[in-house]
Design a protein around this motif. Sequence first.
Motif, PDB file in Angstrom:
ATOM      1  N   ILE A 173       0.857  -1.186   0.000  1.00 18.49           N
ATOM      2  CA  ILE A 173       0.000   0.000   0.000  1.00 18.49           C
ATOM      3  C   ILE A 173       0.891   1.232   0.000  1.00 18.49           C
ATOM      4  N   LEU A 174       0.630   2.131  -0.945  1.00 17.27           N
ATOM      5  CA  LEU A 174       1.421   3.349  -1.082  1.00 17.27           C
ATOM      6  C   LEU A 174       0.492   4.551  -1.040  1.00 17.27           C
ATOM      7  N   LEU A 175       0.700   5.411  -0.052  1.00 17.33           N
ATOM      8  CA  LEU A 175      -0.007   6.684   0.013  1.00 17.33           C
ATOM      9  C   LEU A 175       0.834   7.702  -0.731  1.00 17.33           C
ATOM     10  N   LEU A 176       0.281   8.297  -1.789  1.00 19.73           N
ATOM     11  CA  LEU A 176       1.074   9.121  -2.692  1.00 19.73           C
ATOM     12  C   LEU A 176       1.296  10.538  -2.192  1.00 19.73           C
ATOM     13  N   SER A 177       0.594  10.949  -1.133  1.00 19.69           N
ATOM     14  CA  SER A 177       0.739  12.308  -0.630  1.00 19.69           C
ATOM     15  C   SER A 177       0.662  12.288   0.885  1.00 19.69           C
ATOM     16  N   GLN A 178       1.035  13.404   1.502  1.00 20.57           N
ATOM     17  CA  GLN A 178       0.905  13.509   2.941  1.00 20.57           C
ATOM     18  C   GLN A 178      -0.556  13.329   3.341  1.00 20.57           C
ATOM     19  N   PRO A 179      -0.845  12.546   4.383  1.00 16.70           N
ATOM     20  CA  PRO A 179      -2.237  12.337   4.784  1.00 16.70           C
ATOM     21  C   PRO A 179      -2.865  13.622   5.320  1.00 16.70           C
ATOM     22  N   LEU A 180      -3.837  14.154   4.573  1.00 15.89           N
ATOM     23  CA  LEU A 180      -4.530  15.363   5.006  1.00 15.89           C
ATOM     24  C   LEU A 180      -5.654  15.047   5.984  1.00 15.89           C
ATOM     25  N   SER A 181      -6.001  13.784   6.103  1.00 19.07           N
ATOM     26  CA  SER A 181      -6.957  13.317   7.105  1.00 19.07           C
ATOM     27  C   SER A 181      -6.506  11.921   7.524  1.00 19.07           C
ATOM     28  N   TYR A 182      -7.173  11.347   8.497  1.00 19.52           N
ATOM     29  CA  TYR A 182      -6.763  10.018   8.946  1.00 19.52           C
ATOM     30  C   TYR A 182      -6.904   9.038   7.786  1.00 19.52           C
ATOM     31  N   PRO A 183      -5.815   8.385   7.327  1.00 19.00           N
ATOM     32  CA  PRO A 183      -5.835   7.667   6.044  1.00 19.00           C
ATOM     33  C   PRO A 183      -6.459   6.278   6.090  1.00 19.00           C
ATOM     34  N   LEU A 184      -6.919   5.805   7.226  1.00 14.98           N
ATOM     35  CA  LEU A 184      -7.406   4.431   7.318  1.00 14.98           C
ATOM     36  C   LEU A 184      -8.531   4.116   6.336  1.00 14.98           C
ATOM     37  N   PRO A 185      -9.611   4.929   6.224  1.00 15.77           N
ATOM     38  CA  PRO A 185     -10.672   4.582   5.257  1.00 15.77           C
ATOM     39  C   PRO A 185     -10.165   4.520   3.821  1.00 15.77           C
ATOM     40  N   LEU A 186      -9.311   5.459   3.435  1.00 15.98           N
ATOM     41  CA  LEU A 186      -8.776   5.460   2.075  1.00 15.98           C
ATOM     42  C   LEU A 186      -7.988   4.190   1.795  1.00 15.98           C
ATOM     43  N   LEU A 187      -7.119   3.793   2.713  1.00 19.11           N
ATOM     44  CA  LEU A 187      -6.300   2.596   2.506  1.00 19.11           C
ATOM     45  C   LEU A 187      -7.155   1.337   2.495  1.00 19.11           C
ATOM     46  N   SER A 188      -8.190   1.293   3.329  1.00 21.53           N
ATOM     47  CA  SER A 188      -9.052   0.117   3.378  1.00 21.53           C
ATOM     48  C   SER A 188      -9.863  -0.035   2.091  1.00 21.53           C
ATOM     49  N   LEU A 189     -10.428   1.053   1.597  1.00 18.98           N
ATOM     50  CA  LEU A 189     -11.218   0.978   0.357  1.00 18.98           C
ATOM     51  C   LEU A 189     -10.333   0.594  -0.825  1.00 18.98           C
ATOM     52  N   THR A 190      -9.129   1.145  -0.890  1.00 20.30           N
ATOM     53  CA  THR A 190      -8.231   0.811  -1.998  1.00 20.30           C
ATOM     54  C   THR A 190      -7.795  -0.644  -1.935  1.00 20.30           C
ATOM     55  N   THR A 191      -7.504  -1.137  -0.740  1.00 13.15           N
ATOM     56  CA  THR A 191      -7.131  -2.548  -0.578  1.00 13.15           C
ATOM     57  C   THR A 191      -8.284  -3.457  -0.958  1.00 13.15           C
ATOM     58  N   HIS A 192      -9.489  -3.095  -0.590  1.00 12.62           N
ATOM     59  CA  HIS A 192     -10.679  -3.883  -0.941  1.00 12.62           C
ATOM     60  C   HIS A 192     -10.792  -4.021  -2.461  1.00 12.62           C
ATOM     61  N   LEU A 193     -10.655  -2.923  -3.191  1.00 14.21           N
ATOM     62  CA  LEU A 193     -10.766  -2.977  -4.652  1.00 14.21           C
ATOM     63  C   LEU A 193      -9.636  -3.784  -5.276  1.00 14.21           C
ATOM     64  N   ALA A 194      -8.417  -3.653  -4.730  1.00 14.93           N
ATOM     65  CA  ALA A 194      -7.291  -4.406  -5.278  1.00 14.93           C
ATOM     66  C   ALA A 194      -7.485  -5.906  -5.090  1.00 14.93           C
ATOM     67  N   LEU A 195      -8.012  -6.318  -3.941  1.00 13.63           N
ATOM     68  CA  LEU A 195      -8.257  -7.739  -3.700  1.00 13.63           C
ATOM     69  C   LEU A 195      -9.403  -8.258  -4.569  1.00 13.63           C
ATOM     70  N   LEU A 196     -10.398  -7.423  -4.825  1.00 11.54           N
ATOM     71  CA  LEU A 196     -11.490  -7.851  -5.716  1.00 11.54           C
ATOM     72  C   LEU A 196     -10.977  -8.126  -7.127  1.00 11.54           C
ATOM     73  N   SER A 197      -9.987  -7.361  -7.578  1.00 11.16           N
ATOM     74  CA  SER A 197      -9.463  -7.541  -8.937  1.00 11.16           C
ATOM     75  C   SER A 197      -8.361  -8.592  -9.012  1.00 11.16           C
ATOM     76  N   ALA A 198      -7.895  -9.095  -7.864  1.00 11.09           N
ATOM     77  CA  ALA A 198      -6.763 -10.031  -7.852  1.00 11.09           C
ATOM     78  C   ALA A 198      -7.163 -11.377  -8.443  1.00 11.09           C
ATOM     79  N   ARG A 199      -6.251 -11.946  -9.246  1.00 11.42           N
ATOM     80  CA  ARG A 199      -6.453 -13.259  -9.866  1.00 11.42           C
ATOM     81  C   ARG A 199      -5.265 -14.166  -9.561  1.00 11.42           C
ATOM     82  N   LEU A 200      -5.531 -15.470  -9.567  1.00 15.38           N
ATOM     83  CA  LEU A 200      -4.489 -16.482  -9.400  1.00 15.38           C
ATOM     84  C   LEU A 200      -4.494 -17.396 -10.620  1.00 15.38           C
ATOM     85  N   PRO A 201      -3.324 -17.785 -11.137  1.00 17.68           N
ATOM     86  CA  PRO A 201      -3.265 -18.675 -12.306  1.00 17.68           C
ATOM     87  C   PRO A 201      -3.977 -20.003 -12.029  1.00 17.68           C
TER      88      PRO A 201
END
Length: 374
Positions: A173-201
């Motif tokens: 997980i990479l936050l591209l800018s200084q956190p202007l608010s508590y970053p937990l919701p942003l990181l959680s939503l982004t991780t959720h979407l990344a796992l939804l798109s994840a595939r295994l051979p």
Amino acid sequence: MAPSSTTQVLLSPAELSYLHSSLALSPPIRPDGRSSTQFRPLVAESDILPGANGSARVCFPDGTEAIVGVKAEVEKSRWRPSEEHGVHLGTSGGDLEMDNDDEEEEVSGKSAGKGVGENSWAEISIEIPGFRDDDALPVFLAAMLTEALLACGELKDRLYINRGFHWKLYIDILLLSQPLSYPLPLLSLTTHLALLSARLPKLKSELDEDPLFDDDWDASAYLYPRDSAGKRLYRPPVTLLVMAVGGNIIFDPTTEELAVAEAVLAVSVGDSTSSPKAPSAPSNLRLLSIRTIDPPSRLTPPGVANSMNTATGGSAPTSSQDAVAEREGMEQQGVWNPPRGGMRRKLVGKMIKTVVEEGGVAEEVLDGLAAVES
């Protein structure tokens, strides 16, 4: 208790008192005009990194942006003795086999069930500009996201290949800018979407053979599988930030709102079963974890009441201890006094119910994330 964001809020006691009074109204009046359960608008896209098994990007209106990449690698399983029949996992240093022939069918059946995965098979790392990897904020954020991810159980079992090998999942997980608010919701939503798109051979080998996979990526399977109708059998968890002011429960608070929060919770929820929910069935969400967040409002400067101000005819306290004692027993309207003490159990129950109830905020958030197209 997780640390609060280090972003400094430059608000005077008069401004803090006004903001607190506005948020304590029924319904609350938020600075940006949102309702108490409304999230900030965001820009989201998934499957953006070609070299990863899954990825996503989410950007908030204030410019805070996060990118998550999911990478899966085949790893040899640790040597582990079976509780009933001796060894049924391989070793990392050799090809030791101690299984009985009559165990083959039993262990193969177990591999399709629950409880075969391990917590060490998934690893989350967070990078935030201006923070070291071992600073309190990245460490606690990674711990909260990992706790919710592994609490479901389904993900660990999906990483099982056979008795000798498993998938090792790296979530960066990479936050591209200084956190202007508590970053937990942003990181959680982004991780959720990344796992939804994840595939295994697709696995071509059988039983305990060395893993052999199909080179055709179109034949790969989603890490979180779908049924024949294209609906997810289960979804990754999400962690929501919830705060309380007076009797109001407020979701997705901004930095300014957190500066007057009386209580802050990080609530993680996920699907309670691996079966899809029928349209007429009640919500199948369940609570996975709760973490209290130390609200930055405790560090804000207190206001000075007229009774303590010599300019308005009051008498100033003779010492700092007297000033603290006088403020603790004072509840004067319009004078900001930072919150002290813990959270009431009734308030915690109300905050959790608002998240997980049928038609609640978590269900709305998960349905909205499901609509993001790859």
